[in-house]
Every structure is written in C-alpha cells, then in structure tokens.
Design an enzyme around this catalytic site. Structure first.
Site, PDB file in Angstrom:
ATOM      1  N   LYS A 167      39.195  41.217  37.579  1.00  0.00           N
ATOM      2  CA  LYS A 167      38.657  41.727  36.318  1.00  0.00           C
ATOM      3  C   LYS A 167      37.140  41.627  36.371  1.00  0.00           C
ATOM      4  O   LYS A 167      36.651  40.737  37.055  1.00  0.00           O
ATOM      5  CB  LYS A 167      39.195  40.962  35.114  1.00  0.00           C
ATOM      6  N   TYR A 255      37.094  37.518  28.738  1.00  0.00           N
ATOM      7  CA  TYR A 255      38.159  36.541  28.472  1.00  0.00           C
ATOM      8  C   TYR A 255      38.441  36.425  26.974  1.00  0.00           C
ATOM      9  O   TYR A 255      39.588  36.358  26.550  1.00  0.00           O
ATOM     10  CB  TYR A 255      37.793  35.167  29.037  1.00  0.00           C
TER      11      TYR A 255
END
Lengths: 414, 414, 414, 414
Positions: A167, A255
């Site tokens: 990511k 996140y």
C-alpha cells in the site's frame, strides 16, 4: 478468549485445506482465566517415564509441508523487504522464499545466500520478466516505491504470477485500474498488503463492533503519523512526488483512512480536508506533511482523521451509542492495544493475541490460501483503488478549499 | 533508542561470526523520535524508475546461510514444543530443525511432514541414543516433564550432542549435578532455557540498573502466577510430584526467583517461605499451589516473592534509592512492558522492542553462538542447579516453619 | 515538581494580597523524589514532649480571614449549583456564601439552613434586583440555563455587583455584547466560568507548551462528549433550543473548542463543520447531537474537534514537532491526567496535583482576587463572546455545507 | 455506579440523622453510561424564563446546619494539620473548627485569624486541660508525634471530650491499652484516623470482595513506601525513636498492614519479617528503613508486605481464585485507582468517585456521626492497638530472625 485469528484458522481447516494439520501454533496468550475450571475427580494417569502423548488437538496449526508451499518472489530489497517481508515469508505457514529481484546484484546475492535462495532465482529489473519461465515462483510481492507499483504489478501478471502489492496501491486511480485489468486478464489474484486487516487487535475490534459491543457507530477518529527521517535511506524516496505520489497521507495516513472504512464497513459520501506544511522544511517541497480530513457517511456516521510526517501518533477510535473501542497504538509493528469503554465495562484493556508477527505472516498466508482455495482476497485491488481515489479527493479538497462529493468506488463525483 | 538485542548482535558481528551479514532484522520498533532530525539541504537524488539501492546498513541481521546452521533435535512433542520451540527453531538465525523424538510415532510423522524433517530423523525414547550416529543433529532440546530432564540430558551428552534443557533444570540438586558432570565429560555445552534473559524488556531493565537508573537496589518484588488447567493435556503432568518435582514454584514461581537474582546479580544468604493449598482441590494433592518467599541478600537487599497455580499475576519490580523499574507483565509470551518511575521521570513507559518472538529465538540463537564461538552460555547448568537448590530450600523452609541459611551455590547450609 | 497553581499563589503573595497568610494548603502531591536528598550530619534536635514548631513555610496557603472574604450570591439552585458551585464557595480561600436566588422558596430555605445563609438573603427571580441594597453580596454567580445568562448578568451589573457567569456565556453574540457593555457601564468585573483554565493538569500542559516541551504546535485534537440523560432534571432544559442555545457543542464541545484556543494561544481563521443526529431520538429535535469541526489557524496549525451528547470521550491532545501532550480525561470533574510523549521521554504520565476541588475553587478565588486587586480575569467576557461566536459559525458551516472565514473576535467574516 | 460513600450516606439518612437534608453533594463522577437511557416521548415542558425547579432528589447531601455541627479542636499545628486536617474540618458536613492547641502562640493566632477561631479558643500544651470548661469543643483531634498520642488522648478524655487520634495509635501496646481504658472511663468515643477506610476506591474494593468478584482471597500483596525528607520539618521527628516509635513501618507501612486486614477481614496467626537499613544514612540510626513481612492467616490466606523510607511505592493487591483487585496507588492523598482483572473482565479500571477530599472529610464526619448517633466507629481504639501490636511483633521477628505466633488481638503469643 477466542482469538479472531484462530477463528480464521478454524475456517481454514473447515475448508479442508490443512485438514491434516488442524490447530494453531498460536500459543497460550496473555490472559487466562483465574477461575477454577471444572476439575476431574482423580489425578491424571501418566507414567513416570517418557511416553508419547496424543496430539495437542486444540491449538496447533502447523505449516504446509515444504513441497506444498507456494514460492514467493520479492521485488525490491529495501529495509521493509529485508526487515519485514522476507522474514515473514520464511516464518509463514504457506510460503517459501523462491526468488529475489533487485538492481543491486551484490545485495541480492548476499540476501540469497543467507536465505538459501539459489543464484538462478535472482533477477534484476531488466530480467524480471524471465520469471514467466520460473515455475518455482507462484507469487510476486512488490515492495518498490509507490510510483513503480503499477509497472511491476502488470509485468508480474504478464508473467503469469499472482501479486501482493504494498500500500498505497499506486499513485493514481488510472494506474490502479490498469493493475486490476491486468489481474483479470491474467486470471491471477491481486491483493493489497493492508496488514492491519490481519492484525489481531484490529480483527478483534471489528468483531466486537459486529457483535454490537459499541452499539451504533456514529464517529471514527483516526490519527496516524510518524516522523519522516531523511537520514534513513528507506525514507528518502518518500519526499519525491513521482515516486511517492504524495506525502504523509499516502504513506501513513492511509492507515487511518483504510481503518475507518474497515470498521464502518461503508464508503464516505463527502469529505473536506486541509493541508499544512512547515515552512523552510526541505522534506515538504514536493509532498505534504500535515493533513486533516473530515468525512461524512450515508449512515449518518462522521469521521475526523489526521496524518503527519513530523509528529507521532497512531490511534483509531470507534465511538458508538453503547461504547467505545480504542486502538492505541492501532497499526504499529508491535505493541498494538485495544481498549473498550462503556457503561458496563468501565475502561477495559481487551486481551488479544500479540500482533507483531501475525499481521505480516497473516496477510501472506491469506493470499496463499486465496490462491490455493481460489477465493478473492479480503483486501483486493478494488480496495486499493478506492483508497487511492479517496486520497486524491483529499488532495483536491485541500487545494480547492471546499467539500468534495464521492462515488461509492471512492472517486470524486462530477 | 538502542535495543539491547541489537547490542548483542553488534557484539556478535564484532566477533566476526556473522561478519558477512552484519545488521539486524529487528525492525523499526515502537518509538521513534518526534524531533526533526538534521535535514539535508537538497532533495535526495533518486531516479523515477527502479534502481538498486545500497544495502541498508544499520538494522539488518540476516540468518546464517542454511548450510551453516546447526541441526536441532526436539525431544518431546507436547504443546510447548509445538507452539513455541519448533516455530522458534524454524524462525531463528542459526538453526534448522534436524530431528524429532516422541513416543507417539504418528504425531512425530505428522510434525515431521509439515516441517520437512526426513523420516529417518524421527526417534522414539528407545532409539533416542541412535542420534549419536546422526551427524545432522548438533543440539538436543529437552522439552520433557521435569522429572525426565536429567535422564535425557545425560543420554544426549553421551550421544555427543549439546543440550538445551527446559527450566526447571531437574527435580533435585543431585540430578542437576549429574547433568553438569555429563556435560563436562562430554565436553559439550549445557544451557537452561531461561527465555526471560533473552526478552528485550528484561534485558533493558538490567541495562538500566547497571547504568544506575534505579540507584542502589534495595528490594525486588516478584509475583508470578498462572491458573493450572487440568483440562489441558499440557498441564496434566504438572500435578504429579514425580514428573513435576513440585507445584507452582517449579513451573511459574521460578520466573520470579530467577528474575530477582538476574536483576540483583547476587545469590541470597537466607530465605523463609510459606505454602498454602486450597482444601479439597485435587490439583494440590501432590504439589503446592500458593507460595510466599522472603529473601535476604549479602548486600542488604531484600526480596518478596509469590507464586501460585490458582491466581494470575506476572510482575517483577526493582526498587532502588533513585527510582523503580517495573516489568508488568514481566515474562509473558507476549505483551511484556517496562515502566520506570523516579523523581525526574514521573512514571514512564520505556520504549522497548517487542518480545514475543525474540525471547524464544534469542535463547536458541544464543546456544548456537556459544557452540560456534565456544563460550559458556549466559544461563548455564550452574544457574539451573542454583535455582533448583533454592526451590528445594523454599520447600524445606515452609515445611520447617523457619528461616534457612544458604550457600552461594543455592544449597542449604548445614 | 512545581505546580502551576502554587506558582499563582506565589504570585499572589508577591502582590502582597495575602502576605500574612503566605503558603499553600496544597498538600504534598502525588509524586515525590525517590532520591536521597542531602541529609544533615546530626539527628534533628527535638525534645520528647510537645513543643511549638515554626510555621511550615513552604506549602501553606490559608483562607482570607472570614471578615475579609467576599460575599457570593448564587443564582439558580440546580444540581450543578448544589453539587459544585456552593461547596466550592464554602471551600474557597476568599469567599463566603452570602445569598441565594431561586424560584423555589422551600428549596432555597432548605439550602440556606444547611449552609448558614440568613433568610433575609434569599431572593427569588422577582426580588432579585433588591440585591442592589444588600451590602453583604459582592459577587453574583449565574448558574441558570444558557438562554437566561444575559438577562440576569445584566440585572446583576445594574445592581452594582460583579458577575461570574457559567459557560457558554449566552445563546447569541448579541447577548454577549450586551453583557460586556453592562459590565463596562457598571464598572464591575465579568468572568466566564471556564474551570479548565484553573485545573492543574491543563495549566501544567500550557506551561510545558510555553517552555517548548512540544516544539512547534501543529495540530490540536479535541474530543469532548457526554451522554445526555433526560431522566435527570439537570439535563432536561438542554434539549430546548431557547434555553440551551444549541446542543452538545454549547454544553460539552465548548471544552474542546476553548481548550484548543487555550493551548494554541490564537484564534482560528476558518472552520468547517458537520452535524449528525440519530433519527427518531426525541432529544435531538431542537438541538444537535454529534458535531465534527476542522479548524485552520494563521500560524499554520490545524485542529480536529468533535462533540456529542450520545457518546463518551474527554480528550485534548497537543501535537508538536518535538512531542505530544495528551490530557485524557482533560476536563472531567475528577481524574484528569496528563501524558507526555517524545523522543527523550517515551510515554510519561506527568505528575500533577489533583484537580477535583482546585478547578472549582480556583476559578472562584481568581475572580475574588481580580476584584480585590483590580485586574481583568483570565477568562473575561470577550473570551466568552469569542467562543459563542465560533459555535454560531460552526452551526452556520454545517448548515451551509462549506467553510466559513472568521474574524479575530470569533465572528464570521462577510 | 453506586458509590460506597453514597451508600453510607443513605444509611445515614435512614437512621434519621439528617432526614431533613437527605442526599449527597457527591457530584456526577467520572464514568457515565454511553447507553441511551429510556427517553420520554415528549420534550420536557419548561418555560423560557427563570423558574424554581424541584429539589434534585437523588444526589445531594448538604452539611448539617451550622448550629448543629460539632466543635472540633486540633492539637498540634504541623504541616499535616494545616494542609489536611483543618481544611477537611472546614469542608466537612458535620464539624466546625472550634479550637486550636499549639506551643507556638504566634502560629496558633495566625491560623485562628484565617479560620475564624476566636482567640479564647487557642490553647497551649499547659492550658490544654482547660478545654474541659469549653463547651464549644466536642471532639479533640490529636495530630502530634506518635510518642505523644497517649498522653494527649488521655488528657482529652479526662476533659470529657471525644478523640480522633492519628495513626499509629501510639508507640506501645501498653499506651494503646491505657487510651482505650481512658475512653471507657470517660464514656467518650475513640477513633483512629485510618483515612483509607473512608477512601472510595478502598471502599469499592472491599465491596467487590464481599460480593465475590475475586472469589476466595488467597493472597494480599501490600507495598507502601515514601522517601523521608529530612529537609522538611514535618519529617524531622520521624527519625527519633522516642517520638516516632519506629521507622517506615510505623508511618507508611501501617497502610499496607491495615489495608491487608481490612480486605481479608481477619487477623494473622503468624508473621516473619526482615529489616534492612542503608549503611551511613543518618536517618536510620534510631528507626528502620526497609521492612519485608510475610503473614499467615487462619483461613489459609498469605500476605507479603513491604515498607520503606527510601523508595516509592503505594500498592495493595487482593488476589483471589476468581480475579484480582489492584489499588495503585492505594492510599495516596490524590489519584488512587482501582483495577480489576479476571477471566471475564480482562483488565478493567473500575470507575470510582474521586478520593482526594472524601477520605479526610469522610473520617471526620464518621466520628461526628458516631457521636451523634452513639455507635462505635469503624476504626476504633482496638484496631489501633492491634496494628501497633503487630508492628511490635514485626520488629521482634526481624530482631530474632524467626517467625512469631500471634493472638487474635495482634499481640505476640507466649
């Protein structure tokens, strides 16, 4: 305590995948009952010399036999690959380290020697496409700078391999779309490495939410930050827009964003954001430091997020009508902790299995299982695209100084 | 933050052992600085396509190449071996799983299959001595009930192997002496598996003590307990005196005892103890539940310890003239935490690397290194003997209802 | 540890106000040094029988002699007045309870009897203006619903009294302006009861910020919430717009807002907000439940706030380039706690004097001192106006769905 | 949450003592429910202007009317009296400050002026007995050094007054017996000022124990310490044996000891202790520093205690078969906290009312009530005697180096 990871392992064995090796190597965990369990009436009958005892049924999950493990090839040998990805592969239940790709041949050889990868399985960025002919490699794990994710993911699909991609999925929505299309055309799995989805405290919090421990979730507060350290090579590329795609939001704020949607289980309908950079700090010439984001959801839920490259926080909080779940830290490599507050419980530290290793091996084993059992991973390319689209919307909102409306796939409306 | 484990890795590389693989796979750790580090004047110069970058120098420790790793054979395939020992061997820097010993052939085969151990390396308790002819095995790890430690340790030495033996070392001082003698006669290493010595929070606390953070240590308070669960096979043998040698003090109280001596760095001169068992609880017919111990040391330090099989606590506290170090939990598999209190610091959670994996792999790697580099392990047979002697003195004190005086080796005087 | 409140007491005595009673009754506080202070060479010379000892110089602050204390009159005898305001007046250093105003004569008489207030000093809402002729009353404390603050504050000024007014100052900016004007015309002090400014943990955090413990403050996160309980009479009026002026933001969110500006020491230049109410909840027909606010400041700092009447949180966090200060809880009646994190300190619980009584007596004593020594209170009417203006801007932003720009006094631009 | 103190207030009103003033000024407390309470169907009906509202029935306890309060006379005006005792008297529900006794006339006059005590109510140690003729004084609070408790307690009884005496009750068992006899002969109440019995967290823990939250209590661990600071006058007399009677155990260790018996609700049958003093520290020429104590109880329970004048800890832990209650800090002036651990609750911070003021006013109000309603205080002279006897037994055990057996009243057997 039943641990969510154990649950998934039970699911696993129910599907018959590891029927011969049911159980989990999970260990006893932190908390156990002070309660005096039902005791038998007689002492156990065990002789005084060494005897074979039955297989411990309850808590054992052994790895796949070596010849059944999938071969993983790691692309990019930076600090994250060396410190986390490669150790996790060697410690997983389902993988073996089958190949390495690096532009630094000496480094690759050194790593290969220590991990027992044959020289023939070392590739560089030119020879990378030759993995198509390498049957020992089943999966490619892309650990390159964000701006290179799309190219190498697509080349891996073209070589007929499955892909785990770090990511954020890519710098742009267009790249994400191309990656998904390549996956479909190759009929190979694509998974984005959102390790928090495999971190036991996050899993436990989601389960508590689903079980109603928090009532109706009305607000999520997510604050994820870390100081960027240009003296460390691993952080250098993150200040360059072409390689990083953006600043703190792409790297660490994702996140808070992804976690918010994980717990709310819905996509936002609108967002508004601000960006602020410290003047005269070379790190923030091309990418942003501090971001604040406000989100609205169709259910009526709201969210407040923040992200930074100069401060330090790691917290996601789920607030509902009946109680609160607080992950703090939420997505650290180690030490994640879950607290519950509510009228019945006061403030409670929820006992959860440790996360330091599990979150890395968990995501790796998840993709292996998805390949072997042929299901869609829980964190597919579409999730990666959604988050990249939302981060692009965050940047747009901050630039315009106004709210932006959002489509269900994360892209901006209109 | 410099982590004590990293220090030992630096020591390691200084000795030239892993010179080619310097660094540590330790990871980034919990805490990082909020401070703005010195920043360069120009942005980093990195091209937009994939390039090889230098080896991350600072924090990388790779495993030994496979052909240089030592072969470990695990004796006893109970829950602890399957959940902790075997995974730690496969995740260590220096070992490979080379053999298995069990009285349950089917269980052994199943484990061997999943971990890639050849059938020829499976032994039972009769054929165990044949490992003398098995060059793939360098070290034997004894994970049997306490009452069997001596026999299998001695047989392992007679087969020419090095030995890691679980704690407590044996049921009696005499057994411990025989084990040490066998080690000397075979010229092979003997190490007792005190994993807390390799647990980062314990290591950090000891380093802080040595650096004077607590001033003169005057008192240690150690309380280690866990509820014994007879419904779990792993706990069954622990209620039988011949196999377990004693109750909670042998199994879990030994952590408080050993930890106290670890931090005080001296042996006690006298102790007094009490034992109390709940009436009508079948678990405590042959072994004890609750133990309290008071210790005196030559330096003037005192200690209060407790141990139990019916309650739940895990705390070791070091109290000195300048401050306090509190490990709570101190010796759990996961989640250990270190707090410091003092006039300058208020109450502070000390940032330390995670311990869940390290404490197990650390002790295994330590013995491998001791063998390769030929030094005495930090937790040798003499330490195991001392602790068994002290526990025997605890039982004697409780039975007599009086203080007992102690020799420097842990045995009772007179 | 030097406590900020003690500092203010020292300031106090330096100004000569309480020269005869210097010192503080503060008590010894939580944390004291484990360090061995410099010890004298001889034992103290104290006889064995009772003797008079010198006045304890260091930590004693006694109240003003009874005849020098200011007379306070409490307007409104609801739960907050009875549980907090009146006890704080009787426990303060500078006040006596001199009068009561209530529409319930029996209640007022009962309170008067227990607190020793003469019957002649009991007023109702009609006779209130007669306090002009009551020399025993110096100060009026308005503890009425928000919508009545302006009327009774202005009537108190017209009676020649000083005024302490509960937060929020009033429902509208216009009311606030009229109150300030009445104060000026009467030449009497006006103070808004922001008790957090007198709460030791908040004071300590501000002092740490000023001393640079956090570096440059870039972000404040403030989340203050409490569940509104319609079964309690004290909460009933808060759901009625005319009396309450708004919902959670007016009542509890104002702590997050005011605290943010307290720590940043600047006013915001723009804000954007969202409001969300649970459907079918009668409590939110006239006032709002959940509010999220994003703020921008001229310095580049940002803030994320939230407020709610259905959830439970109380946290203000100051994030800077060098460290973080976390108040959690931040503004509770009891149990407030301050944590510091940073590269040097790890995570530290900062030792601070208890706040449960101090925050209430502190604000009351502050106004008494401001009257006796003739200075402007730290939380004057202008601060109350600014916060009411900002809350009105929050409501406007949420209604318009857009950012609003702000003047330095808190009102909307344009 | 129902607070134990509120319970006692309810008991109080049930006895008819304060029937006219039922309720408690306790306040709302820390934790409240996040749950959406039952809501009415219509909005409350409250007019927009000021109206009298009913008396808040549920949570209000007002003080006794001034003329019904008991007159308290404080003997000894040291730091503890000035910082804690006198403020608590003025803040109590049932007392007024009626007299002062000091050998320092100027100090006494200064205190009297600030607290409104008439000059005629100031006594010195010679004129003390004249209080017999002072009807404004009902109760005498002895805040002198331990060695003087007996003399002034007995003189107070001879003057016909009730007595509150600070802990420890006296230096010797004989003195304690004489004090109790004087109380009986005068038919006046004698109470020892064990404030922890009136501290809400301690009360809550005891209630949880009685309700079975911890199962069978098997072990109590109590560690109470504080660094003695000879540079503070309040600590000077504590290093002199004649005045202090002993060292850390008499002053601070008594909290661990008394707390252990409070929670176990039984007296010990035997104890063994060690004492250790740092060499070359002038503070410990006449009194002890560090003490460790091990206790056995008839129920089978055990206890480990420690006490020190050079280190810093304040913790009492109750360990039972079903869970654990941890008070940490347990008996501080402020900040006491209660944690519960168990199989159902994980680790939980139990919400409890603040203790900083309550523990002092609570004990004072308790004695006033005992006098008005004529019952025996919960912490009578017999409890004080028991604890002094046990401390003497601790000293004897440490000196002899052996266990000592105990009578039910705390004295040594044989």
């Amino acid at each position: 305590m039943t641990d969510p990871s154990e649950k998934s392992f039970l699911d696993l064995s129910r599907r018959g995948f590891l029927a011969a090796a049911a159980g989990s190597v999970a260990g006893a965990g932190l908390a156990s009952s002070g309660a005096q369990a039902q005791q038998p009436e007689n002492l156990p009958n065990i002789p005084d010399d060494a005897v074979g005892r039955p297989f411990p049924e309850a808590d054992l999950q052994m790895p796949l036999p070596p010849d059944q493990r999938l071969g993983w090839c790691v692309v990019g040998l930076g600090a994250f690959a060396l410190n986390h990805v490669i150790p996790a592969i060697t410690r997983s239940q389902t993988c073996r380290l089958a190949g390495l790709v690096s532009g630094n041949a000496e480094k690759a050889r050194r790593v290969a020697t220590h991990y027992g990868v044959p020289d023939a399985r070392i590739y560089d960025y030119e020879s990378f496409d030759d993995i198509a002919n390498d049957d020992s490699i089943d999966v490619v794990y892309i650990v390159l700078p964000n701006g290179l994710h799309a190219e190498y993911t697509i080349r891996a699909f073209e070589a007929g391999k499955h892909v785990m991609c770090e990511k954020p999925m890519a710098n742009t929505v267009e790249e994400c779309r191309a990656m998904i299309q390549a996956s479909q055309e190759a009929d190979r799995k694509l998974m984005i490495a959102y390790r928090a989805h495999f971190e036991p405290h996050n899993q436990r919090a989601l389960r508590m939410k689903k079980e109603g421990a928090f009532g109706d979730i009305r607000l999520v507060i997510g604050d994820t930050m870390r100081p960027l350290d240009l003296s460390r090579p691993r952080d250098e590329w993150r200040v360059l827009r072409d390689l990083a795609g953006g600043g703190s939001m792409m790297d660490i704020g994702i996140y808070a964003l992804n976690g918010t949607l994980y717990f709310l289980e819905e996509s936002p309908v609108a967002l508004v954001a601000s960006i602020s950079n410290p003047p005269d700090d070379i790190r923030f010439r091309q990418v942003e430091d501090l971001v604040t984001v406000q989100l609205r959801f169709g259910s009526g839920a709201l969210a407040n997020l923040s992200s930074s490259y100069t401060m330090n926080e790691n917290r996601i909080q789920i607030l509902g009508s009946e109680g609160t779940g607080l992950l703090n830290p939420a997505t650290s490599y180690v030490g994640n902790t879950l607290y519950e507050t509510g009228s019945d419980v006061g403030t409670r530290k929820v006992p959860v299995q440790d996360s330091s290793l599990r979150q890395f091996t968990g995501e790796i084993d998840h993709l292996s299982r998805a390949i072997i059992e042929n299901f869609t991973p829980d964190t597919p390319g579409e999730m990666g695209l959604r988050d990249v689209a939302l981060i692009r919307a965050i940047y747009a909102s901050a630039e315009r100084g106004s709210w932006v409306e959002l489509n269900p796939d994360g892209t901006m409306r209109g």
